[in-house]
Design a protein around this motif. Structure first.
Motif, mmCIF file in Angstrom:
data_model
loop_
_atom_site.group_PDB
_atom_site.id
_atom_site.type_symbol
_atom_site.label_atom_id
_atom_site.label_comp_id
_atom_site.label_asym_id
_atom_site.label_seq_id
_atom_site.Cartn_x
_atom_site.Cartn_y
_atom_site.Cartn_z
ATOM 1 N N SER A 1 16.746 -0.502 0.122
ATOM 2 C CA SER A 1 16.155 0.809 -0.118
ATOM 3 C C SER A 1 17.191 1.789 -0.651
ATOM 4 C CB SER A 1 15.537 1.341 1.180
ATOM 5 O OG SER A 1 15.020 2.630 0.982
ATOM 6 N N ILE A 2 18.374 1.767 -0.093
ATOM 7 C CA ILE A 2 19.454 2.655 -0.560
ATOM 8 C C ILE A 2 19.808 2.323 -2.006
ATOM 9 C CG2 ILE A 2 21.913 3.196 -0.287
ATOM 10 C CD1 ILE A 2 21.402 2.830 2.804
ATOM 11 N N LEU A 3 19.972 1.026 -2.309
ATOM 12 C CA LEU A 3 20.337 0.627 -3.671
ATOM 13 C C LEU A 3 19.264 1.012 -4.687
ATOM 14 C CD1 LEU A 3 21.918 -2.892 -3.070
ATOM 15 C CD2 LEU A 3 23.096 -0.799 -3.726
ATOM 16 N N VAL A 4 18.019 0.745 -4.359
ATOM 17 C CA VAL A 4 16.925 1.004 -5.293
ATOM 18 C C VAL A 4 16.735 2.502 -5.527
ATOM 19 C CG1 VAL A 4 14.403 0.846 -5.559
ATOM 20 C CG2 VAL A 4 15.720 -1.159 -4.871
ATOM 21 N N ASN A 5 16.917 3.308 -4.498
ATOM 22 C CA ASN A 5 16.640 4.738 -4.603
ATOM 23 C C ASN A 5 17.855 5.601 -4.932
ATOM 24 O OD1 ASN A 5 13.751 4.694 -3.984
ATOM 25 N ND2 ASN A 5 14.442 3.895 -2.011
ATOM 26 N N ALA A 6 19.033 4.996 -5.021
ATOM 27 C CA ALA A 6 20.243 5.766 -5.339
ATOM 28 C C ALA A 6 20.164 6.306 -6.764
ATOM 29 C CB ALA A 6 21.480 4.887 -5.176
ATOM 30 N N LEU A 7 20.618 7.539 -6.934
ATOM 31 C CA LEU A 7 20.642 8.143 -8.261
ATOM 32 C C LEU A 7 21.847 7.666 -9.066
ATOM 33 C CD1 LEU A 7 19.604 11.784 -7.280
ATOM 34 C CD2 LEU A 7 18.154 9.947 -8.200
ATOM 35 N N GLU A 8 22.850 7.154 -8.385
ATOM 36 C CA GLU A 8 24.046 6.632 -9.028
ATOM 37 C C GLU A 8 23.829 5.171 -9.384
ATOM 38 O OE1 GLU A 8 24.144 7.963 -5.925
ATOM 39 O OE2 GLU A 8 24.847 9.954 -6.467
ATOM 40 N N GLY A 9 24.474 4.734 -10.454
ATOM 41 C CA GLY A 9 24.412 3.325 -10.831
ATOM 42 C C GLY A 9 25.258 2.492 -9.883
ATOM 43 N N ILE A 10 24.662 1.460 -9.317
ATOM 44 C CA ILE A 10 25.386 0.583 -8.386
ATOM 45 C C ILE A 10 25.242 -0.852 -8.870
ATOM 46 C CG2 ILE A 10 25.594 -0.249 -6.009
ATOM 47 C CD1 ILE A 10 24.297 2.417 -5.115
ATOM 48 N N ILE A 11 26.391 -1.497 -9.038
ATOM 49 C CA ILE A 11 26.439 -2.897 -9.459
ATOM 50 C C ILE A 11 27.222 -3.647 -8.390
ATOM 51 C CG2 ILE A 11 27.239 -4.503 -11.235
ATOM 52 C CD1 ILE A 11 27.444 -1.913 -13.044
ATOM 53 N N THR A 12 26.700 -4.763 -7.924
ATOM 54 C CA THR A 12 27.467 -5.602 -6.996
ATOM 55 C C THR A 12 27.834 -6.880 -7.718
ATOM 56 O OG1 THR A 12 25.481 -6.636 -6.062
ATOM 57 C CG2 THR A 12 26.295 -4.667 -4.959
ATOM 58 N N PHE A 13 29.038 -7.354 -7.443
ATOM 59 C CA PHE A 13 29.498 -8.600 -8.046
ATOM 60 C C PHE A 13 30.450 -9.305 -7.096
ATOM 61 C CE2 PHE A 13 32.099 -5.104 -9.561
ATOM 62 C CZ PHE A 13 33.412 -5.554 -9.451
ATOM 63 N N ASP A 14 30.599 -10.613 -7.274
ATOM 64 C CA ASP A 14 31.452 -11.401 -6.379
ATOM 65 C C ASP A 14 32.895 -11.403 -6.861
ATOM 66 O OD1 ASP A 14 31.619 -13.290 -8.446
ATOM 67 O OD2 ASP A 14 30.202 -14.678 -7.500
ATOM 68 N N LYS A 15 33.752 -12.129 -6.159
ATOM 69 C CA LYS A 15 35.188 -12.137 -6.469
ATOM 70 C C LYS A 15 35.511 -12.772 -7.819
ATOM 71 C CE LYS A 15 36.103 -16.366 -3.831
ATOM 72 N NZ LYS A 15 36.835 -16.936 -2.705
ATOM 73 N N PHE A 16 34.541 -13.480 -8.403
ATOM 74 C CA PHE A 16 34.746 -14.090 -9.714
ATOM 75 C C PHE A 16 34.208 -13.202 -10.837
ATOM 76 C CE2 PHE A 16 34.192 -17.583 -6.633
ATOM 77 C CZ PHE A 16 35.475 -18.097 -6.677
ATOM 78 N N GLY A 17 33.650 -12.049 -10.467
ATOM 79 C CA GLY A 17 33.116 -11.124 -11.455
ATOM 80 C C GLY A 17 31.672 -11.395 -11.828
ATOM 81 N N SER A 18 30.995 -12.308 -11.131
ATOM 82 C CA SER A 18 29.593 -12.613 -11.408
ATOM 83 C C SER A 18 28.706 -11.530 -10.799
ATOM 84 C CB SER A 18 29.234 -13.982 -10.830
ATOM 85 O OG SER A 18 27.882 -14.275 -11.069
ATOM 86 N N ILE A 19 27.893 -10.898 -11.639
ATOM 87 C CA ILE A 19 27.033 -9.815 -11.180
ATOM 88 C C ILE A 19 25.959 -10.373 -10.249
ATOM 89 C CG2 ILE A 19 25.387 -8.038 -11.908
ATOM 90 C CD1 ILE A 19 26.987 -7.890 -14.564
ATOM 91 N N LYS A 20 25.818 -9.732 -9.095
ATOM 92 C CA LYS A 20 24.837 -10.153 -8.087
ATOM 93 C C LYS A 20 23.628 -9.232 -8.048
ATOM 94 C CE LYS A 20 27.168 -13.657 -6.896
ATOM 95 N NZ LYS A 20 26.688 -14.949 -7.338
ATOM 96 N N SER A 21 23.819 -7.944 -8.342
ATOM 97 C CA SER A 21 22.687 -7.025 -8.390
ATOM 98 C C SER A 21 23.020 -5.808 -9.238
ATOM 99 C CB SER A 21 22.267 -6.585 -6.983
ATOM 100 O OG SER A 21 23.254 -5.751 -6.404
ATOM 101 N N VAL A 22 21.975 -5.207 -9.807
ATOM 102 C CA VAL A 22 22.085 -3.989 -10.613
ATOM 103 C C VAL A 22 20.916 -3.110 -10.195
ATOM 104 C CG1 VAL A 22 22.068 -3.049 -12.958
ATOM 105 C CG2 VAL A 22 23.082 -5.300 -12.539
ATOM 106 N N ASN A 23 21.218 -1.901 -9.736
ATOM 107 C CA ASN A 23 20.116 -1.036 -9.306
ATOM 108 C C ASN A 23 19.482 -0.343 -10.521
ATOM 109 O OD1 ASN A 23 21.965 1.022 -9.825
ATOM 110 N ND2 ASN A 23 21.449 2.169 -7.979
ATOM 111 N N PRO A 24 18.303 0.261 -10.334
ATOM 112 C CA PRO A 24 17.604 0.903 -11.468
ATOM 113 C C PRO A 24 18.451 1.952 -12.202
ATOM 114 C CG PRO A 24 16.098 0.662 -9.628
ATOM 115 C CD PRO A 24 17.455 0.264 -9.130
ATOM 116 N N ALA A 25 19.248 2.746 -11.459
ATOM 117 C CA ALA A 25 20.088 3.752 -12.122
ATOM 118 C C ALA A 25 21.117 3.079 -13.029
ATOM 119 C CB ALA A 25 20.773 4.636 -11.083
ATOM 120 N N ALA A 26 21.700 1.962 -12.581
ATOM 121 C CA ALA A 26 22.677 1.240 -13.404
ATOM 122 C C ALA A 26 21.999 0.618 -14.626
ATOM 123 C CB ALA A 26 23.389 0.172 -12.580
ATOM 124 N N GLU A 27 20.756 0.177 -14.476
ATOM 125 C CA GLU A 27 20.009 -0.339 -15.636
ATOM 126 C C GLU A 27 19.901 0.745 -16.709
ATOM 127 O OE1 GLU A 27 16.917 -3.594 -13.654
ATOM 128 O OE2 GLU A 27 16.224 -1.541 -13.966
#
Length: 168
Positions: A119-145
């Protein structure tokens, strides 16, 4: 449950206060209780009528405890005597039931936590991208899109450099 006696399957199930009755005292003391003469046991006097009707010859109760936290109690009324081996098996079963209750509670807490984070990720106004230690993107929230111009389904699994080329 009452095996083999249809007239006893609809008995009311009541909550029992800690320290009240056999099961309440058992849970308070956190000890196992066994009797092979339940109809003569003063602690089971309130159960005497239906136990006689059902032919109960043994009573077994065991607290359900995990990490020193009381979860409840397990009790069994039997028409047959309970051997030491049976009692050991019931004690083991009570331990497994305790673990199962604990796992279910932990799973529910984890689900709640994940829902909160989602809920926090989806509703955040800031762009949030999560990725693992190898740099593989795991999630992108709507603001980051919106910021980076990539849909989550396109970016997930790709390297973070897709969105931030000059990173490191």
């Amino acid at each position: 449950a009452c095996a083999g006696s249809k007239e006893l399957t609809n008995l009311p199930i009541d909550s029992i206060a800690l320290g009240k009755g056999v099961i309440g005292n058992l849970t308070q003391k956190r000890t196992t209780y066994v009797t092979h003469t339940p109809s003569e046991d003063p602690a089971l006097a309130n159960e005497k009528k239906w136990m006689g009707k059902a032919g109960v010859n043994s009573y077994y109760a065991h607290p359900l405890v995990i990490n020193n936290q009381l979860l409840g109690a397990f009790e069994l009324f039997s028409r047959n005597p309970l051997t030491e081996t049976m009692q050991y098996g019931l004690s083991t079963a009570a331990g497994e039931i305790s673990l199962g209750i604990d796992r279910a509670r932990n799973f529910e807490a984890l689900q709640y936590s994940e829902e909160q984070i989602r809920s926090i990720l989806v509703n955040a106004l800031e762009g949030i991208i999560t990725f693992d230690k190898f740099g593989s993107i795991k999630s992108v929230n709507p603001a980051a899109e919106s910021i980076f111009g990539y849909q989550s389904k396109t970016a997930v699994g790709k390297n973070i450099r897709l969105l931030i080329p000059n990173l490191c």
